[in-house]
Design a protein around this motif. Structure first.
Motif, PDB file in Angstrom:
ATOM      1  N   GLY A  42     -56.709 -64.895   2.455  1.00 20.05           N
ATOM      2  CA  GLY A  42     -56.836 -63.447   2.379  1.00 20.05           C
ATOM      3  C   GLY A  42     -55.672 -62.675   2.946  1.00 20.05           C
TER       4      GLY A  42
ATOM      5  N   LEU B 185     -53.412 -61.786   8.414  1.00 22.93           N
ATOM      6  CA  LEU B 185     -54.351 -60.955   9.155  1.00 22.93           C
ATOM      7  C   LEU B 185     -54.323 -61.332  10.628  1.00 22.93           C
ATOM      8  CD1 LEU B 185     -57.320 -61.052   6.622  1.00 22.93           C
ATOM      9  CD2 LEU B 185     -55.648 -59.218   6.947  1.00 22.93           C
TER      10      LEU B 185
ATOM     11  N   TRP C 163     -52.396 -51.635   0.299  1.00 21.86           N
ATOM     12  CA  TRP C 163     -53.236 -52.847   0.313  1.00 21.86           C
ATOM     13  C   TRP C 163     -54.073 -52.882   1.592  1.00 21.86           C
ATOM     14  CZ3 TRP C 163     -53.763 -57.209   3.366  1.00 21.86           C
ATOM     15  CH2 TRP C 163     -54.294 -58.353   2.770  1.00 21.86           C
ATOM     16  N   CYS C 164     -53.458 -52.575   2.719  1.00 19.48           N
ATOM     17  CA  CYS C 164     -54.164 -52.598   4.001  1.00 19.48           C
ATOM     18  C   CYS C 164     -55.224 -51.498   4.078  1.00 19.48           C
ATOM     19  CB  CYS C 164     -53.170 -52.439   5.150  1.00 19.48           C
ATOM     20  SG  CYS C 164     -52.135 -53.886   5.440  1.00 19.48           S
ATOM     21  N   ARG C 165     -54.876 -50.311   3.621  1.00 20.34           N
ATOM     22  CA  ARG C 165     -55.834 -49.212   3.682  1.00 20.34           C
ATOM     23  C   ARG C 165     -57.053 -49.495   2.800  1.00 20.34           C
ATOM     24  NH1 ARG C 165     -54.389 -44.220   5.717  1.00 20.34           N
ATOM     25  NH2 ARG C 165     -55.451 -43.114   4.035  1.00 20.34           N
ATOM     26  N   GLU C 166     -56.835 -50.132   1.655  1.00 20.29           N
ATOM     27  CA  GLU C 166     -57.962 -50.489   0.787  1.00 20.29           C
ATOM     28  C   GLU C 166     -58.909 -51.474   1.457  1.00 20.29           C
ATOM     29  OE1 GLU C 166     -56.163 -52.003  -2.724  1.00 20.29           O
ATOM     30  OE2 GLU C 166     -55.579 -50.031  -3.487  1.00 20.29           O
ATOM     31  N   ARG C 167     -58.409 -52.224   2.434  1.00 18.16           N
ATOM     32  CA  ARG C 167     -59.221 -53.235   3.111  1.00 18.16           C
ATOM     33  C   ARG C 167     -59.674 -52.779   4.499  1.00 18.16           C
ATOM     34  NH1 ARG C 167     -56.246 -54.999  -0.633  1.00 18.16           N
ATOM     35  NH2 ARG C 167     -56.738 -56.903  -1.822  1.00 18.16           N
TER      36      ARG C 167
ATOM     37  N   TYR D 243     -51.504 -61.357   2.873  1.00 18.23           N
ATOM     38  CA  TYR D 243     -50.751 -60.550   1.918  1.00 18.23           C
ATOM     39  C   TYR D 243     -49.526 -61.339   1.456  1.00 18.23           C
ATOM     40  CZ  TYR D 243     -47.969 -56.626   0.119  1.00 18.23           C
ATOM     41  OH  TYR D 243     -47.211 -55.784  -0.666  1.00 18.23           O
TER      42      TYR D 243
ATOM     43  N   ARG E   1     -57.868 -55.323  13.515  1.00 22.32           N
ATOM     44  CA  ARG E   1     -57.741 -54.698  12.186  1.00 22.32           C
ATOM     45  C   ARG E   1     -56.272 -54.478  11.815  1.00 22.32           C
ATOM     46  NH1 ARG E   1     -62.814 -52.802  10.909  1.00 22.32           N
ATOM     47  NH2 ARG E   1     -62.067 -51.354   9.358  1.00 22.32           N
TER      48      ARG E   1
ATOM     49  N   GLU F 254     -49.769 -58.813  -6.170  1.00 23.53           N
ATOM     50  CA  GLU F 254     -50.045 -59.992  -5.361  1.00 23.53           C
ATOM     51  C   GLU F 254     -49.728 -61.258  -6.154  1.00 23.53           C
ATOM     52  OE1 GLU F 254     -53.475 -60.160  -2.552  1.00 23.53           O
ATOM     53  OE2 GLU F 254     -54.103 -58.371  -3.684  1.00 23.53           O
TER      54      GLU F 254
ATOM     55  N   LEU G 294     -57.916 -51.814   7.102  1.00 22.40           N
ATOM     56  CA  LEU G 294     -57.077 -52.152   8.245  1.00 22.40           C
ATOM     57  C   LEU G 294     -56.446 -50.884   8.821  1.00 22.40           C
ATOM     58  CD1 LEU G 294     -55.314 -55.379   6.905  1.00 22.40           C
ATOM     59  CD2 LEU G 294     -57.485 -55.153   8.120  1.00 22.40           C
TER      60      LEU G 294
END
Length: 257
Positions: free
Chosen positions: A57, A77, A107-111, A59, A81, A18, A113
């Motif tokens: 927040g 975002l 990155w999305c799966r960790e959050r 990406y 989701r 990032e 989404l």
């Protein structure tokens, strides 16, 4: 990051991370300018949005080969989701774009989404193959002249019809190009589009071999392709048909069932 994302970055010879500082966002701006060569005032992502997306927040990530920035991706975002991946650009032929998308997926799966969406030109065959086959995303809407007429070195003043790609993150990434086993509702004949009278539960919709070159060398033919794909693909998608894959010879698989 997941093993898939790390392995893809290693294959591409890059480190992806990032970006959080103004000097890094400036490098992204310059990279995108080098890729698209837009007219002044028509940047793919203005600096103000790079700052805003990162600050809120979103990406904003870059792929580095040593100290050189060779790819970047920017998303924000959205509802349900979702991350909307607004722009991804990278050096071609190195797998950097694939590595960026897998980093974005992790990155999305960790959050928490559920999906990633983005738009792409249905006429650009390599992008359709990348999105549908390499990643396993599926187009869920045809967006007519989504950005208006675009003025940059890639789009050459063409109308900006787009497919909305949806990548469901609960499913494993990747798909498969299949042999063309169905009749074609749109064929390429001597590099020109020919709409046929074929109808059926599953039909194929051809794409031009190289629309970017065609825009420069034969704008009239490029315009014919835009209108033909809009009719053969966009019309059915608006009436409930689904794109279920992409063939080895560059055709959308359009399922009316």
């Amino acid at each position: 990051m997941t093993d898939l994302a790390a392995e893809a970055a290693a294959r591409g010879g890059v480190v992806i991370r990032e970006l959080r500082e103004f000097a890094e966002w400036e490098r992204v701006y310059r990279l995108f300018d080098d890729i698209w060569h837009p007219e002044p005032g028509n940047a793919p992502v203005p600096m103000e949005l790079l700052v805003a997306f990162s600050h809120t927040g979103g990406y904003v990530a870059g792929a580095f080969e040593g100290d050189a920035l060779v790819g970047a991706s920017v998303g924000f975002l959205a509802a349900d989701r979702t991350l909307h991946s607004h722009v991804t650009g990278a050096v071609m032929g190195r797998g950097v774009g694939h590595a960026l998308k897998l980093h974005q997926r992790a990155w999305c799966r960790e959050r928490g989404l559920d999906r990633i969406t983005w738009t792409f030109d249905p006429l650009v065959r390599r992008n359709a193959h990348f999105n549908l086959v390499k990643l396993g995303a599926r187009p869920e809407a045809y967006l007519r002249s989504f950005y208006g007429v675009m003025v940059d070195a890639i789009n050459e003043g063409d109308e900006s019809d787009r497919l909305l790609a949806v990548w469901h993150l609960a499913e494993p990434p990747g798909g498969e190009a299949v042999a063309p086993a169905w009749p074609s509702a749109l064929e390429a004949v001597d590099e020109r589009p020919v709409v046929t009278a074929v109808r059926g539960p599953v039909v194929l919709v051809a794409t031009p071999r190289d629309i970017e070159t065609l825009r420069r060398e034969d704008p009239a033919a490029a315009r014919e392709w835009r209108l033909a794909v809009r009719e053969a693909l966009g019309g059915p998608l608006g009436q409930g048909a689904r794109v279920t894959g992409f063939t080895t010879d560059g055709k959308y698989i359009l399922n009316h069932r």
